[in-house]
Each structure stands twice: as C-alpha cells, then as structure tokens.
Design an enzyme around this catalytic site. Structure first.
Site, PDB file in Angstrom:
ATOM      1  CE1 TYR A  84       2.984   1.879   5.414  1.00  0.00           C
ATOM      2  CE2 TYR A  84       3.470   0.442   7.275  1.00  0.00           C
ATOM      3  CZ  TYR A  84       3.876   1.080   6.119  1.00  0.00           C
ATOM      4  OH  TYR A  84       5.161   0.915   5.666  1.00  0.00           O
ATOM      5  N   GLY A 102       9.113  -9.125  -2.950  1.00  0.00           N
ATOM      6  CA  GLY A 102       8.678  -8.406  -4.146  1.00  0.00           C
ATOM      7  C   GLY A 102       7.186  -8.157  -4.172  1.00  0.00           C
TER       8      GLY A 102
END
Length: 326
Positions: A54, A204
C-alpha cells in the site's frame, strides 16, 4: 468497544483498513489520515490493517509513525507477497522463503516495531508450494517477529495445506452483502479449522454505502473507475440491489453502510470486518454499527434479497482476478 478473537488476540469487533490513506482511493491527506488513526484509537479500535504494497511501503510508515505511542495497546496486521517497483508497478507475487524473511524485516522497520501481530501472505504464489511459504512464516513466529500468521484470498485446498504446516489464525478475504462466495466452501472450512475471517471491502469498496451512483463522481486516480461492477449494465443492476438495501436501512433509521456492517457482524463472532476510511465522520458511522442488533427477519430478508452471486460483474479487473488463488 466490543471484541472478538484472532488466536489469543482480543481485537475490536471492527478493525480499520488503512489502504486508502496511502493509495488507490483518490487523493491522500496525511494530516487527515493521522487524525483518523488517533480518533480510531480513542474510540477503542485496536486492530489496524495495512500491507507492504500500500503506497509502496508508505502506508506501513504512516502506521508506524502515527500509532507508535499506542503500540502496546493495539494489534497491527500487515501483508507481504506483492512485489512492486519504486514507481509502483506490480512486478509479480513472491512467496519464496527467502522473500518472506526479507519482506518481514522491511515491514518491521517501516512499522517501527519489533513484532507483527498478524502477518498475512497477501496473494498465493503459484510457483512456490504453500508449505514452503508458510514454513518460512512459521520460522518468523519462532523468532518472535510474528505472533500469528494468516492468508489472504486463498482457496480451500491452500488453506488446508497451509494449516497442516502451522495453524492459520486468520483468513483475509473479500466478504460483504454483494460478495458472498466464501459462504459455499471457505467459511465452513475456516470454522472447522478454527480460523477467524477478516472481511475486507465489507462495504463493497464504498458502493454499499449508496454514495456512488456513477464512476464519473470519482476522482481520476481512483482505481474503482475500472471495477467491472461499476461499469455499464453491471452498474445499473448493482444500483438496484443497493437501492433495496437503502430502503431497509431507511426503515431502521440507520445508514446503508451501517446495515452492511451489521449484517456481517451478525453472521458470526468469528468475523472481524475491516472497513477502510480516511475520514473521521465515516469512521464514527462505521463504529456505531457494532451496537446495531439486526432483527432475524431483517437479516433473512437481506439474505434472500442479495444471495450468493447477486452482484453483476467480477470483483476485480481481469488482470487482478488472475492473481486470486483458485
């Protein structure tokens, strides 16, 4: 705060996914990210999720700086396996024993700590037997550099083989109202083996919040612009699904995000979702979901409304789908 278990670790029922603070979800603001991390600790969150890839290491460095004073009170999970160039290009996946040790040492340095609470293999390397990768991770546990080991996006067969080498404490995998595939094989297997599940993208990728109606509202460098589920006919079908969830949430006087998290939390005490955010208001909204008791009839209605396979489109673009362990 309420707590759940990963091995002997008592972690907050919701962790905090930190990826977006350094990459992928549009622009970053380090001052805002640090404020959010500190506020999370103040709210009782003690489980923070990052990965060496990341921000090409920047996210681990951020966590190391921001949470140094709280290190003894928190649990840090990080991941290895993705190999990226300094420019950020994904070169491949590496699960070799030599790389396991090298990656761990680099993460410890960036995190400014001498141990990692939960160390995941981010993606399974198809070129290296899982027994070899986990064998090297087992050595890290013996050396005291890692407390527990985990896998991410692993198949049932891989999970079993890995668990035979060393107990797997947690499986991180995508799981939400619109990504329920793990319920068929993976979730039952993990429960048989005593492996906790850490659902990532429980909202989501923000879509279940109801706030995304079109990719055109996302900034240019937001990777969700290329997500198959947000394209064309897929988007319209998925928007219809989210609208039904928003209606349920409205009737309960909660947000759609809170409904999605409460649904996951109601699916078992062995689930520890890690919704990601870099903003304090969203953090507070998410944490409030811990206290929501989802009535059984509402949960059953959601289960029928969004069964396995209800979402249209793949979870990732084709090149990323190929990296998932099948």
């Amino acid at each position: 705060m309420k707590f759940r278990a990963i091995g002997s670790l008592q972690v907050s029922s919701l962790g905090l996914g930190c990826m977006g603070m350094s990459e992928y979800y549009g622009n970053q603001n380090e001052e805002e990210a640090i404020a959010t991390l500190h506020h999370a600790v103040a709210l009782g969150v003690n489980f923070f999720d990052t990965a060496d890839q990341y921000g090409v290491g920047k996210n681990e460095e951020l966590i190391g700086r921001a949470l140094k004073s709280s290190r003894q009170d928190i649990h840090i999970a990080t991941k290895f396996g993705f190999v990226r160039s300094d420019a950020g290009e994904v070169i491949g996946i590496n699960g070799s024993p030599e790389y396991v040790k090298k990656a761990c040492e680099a993460s410890l340095k960036r995190l400014n700590t001498d141990y990692i609470d939960l160390y995941y293999l981010h993606r399974v390397d198809p070129r290296v037997p899982i027994e070899e990768t986990v064998g090297a991770m087992k050595e890290l546990v013996a050396e005291g550099k890692v407390r527990y080991i985990g896998l991410s996006e692993a198949s049932p067969q891989t999970i079993e083989r890995a668990h035979n080498v060393h107990p797997i404490a947690a499986l991180q995998t995508e799981y939400s109202i619109w990504s329920r595939d793990i319920e068929e094989e993976i979730l039952p297997l993990c429960r048989d083996l005593g492996i906790s599940i850490v659902p990532y993208s429980p909202l989501g990728r923000g879509f279940l919040s109801g706030k995304i109606k079109s990719v055109d509202t996302l900034v240019e460098n937001d990777y969700r612009r290329k997500t198959p589920r947000l394209q064309g006919d897929n988007l319209q079908q998925n928007l219809s699904l989210v609208q039904r969830l928003e209606d349920i949430a409205h009737n309960m006087n909660i947000s759609a995000s809170q409904l999605a998290l409460a649904w996951l939390l109601a699916n078992g005490e062995d689930l520890i979702p890690i919704p990601g955010t870099k903003k304090i208001p969203y953090l507070e909204e998410n944490i409030a979901a811990i206290d929501i008791e989802l009535p059984r009839d509402v949960k059953e209605f959601i289960d029928r409304t969004a069964p396995v396979g209800a979402a249209a489109g793949d979870r990732y673009p084709e090149h990323s789908m190929k990296l998932l362990d099948k």
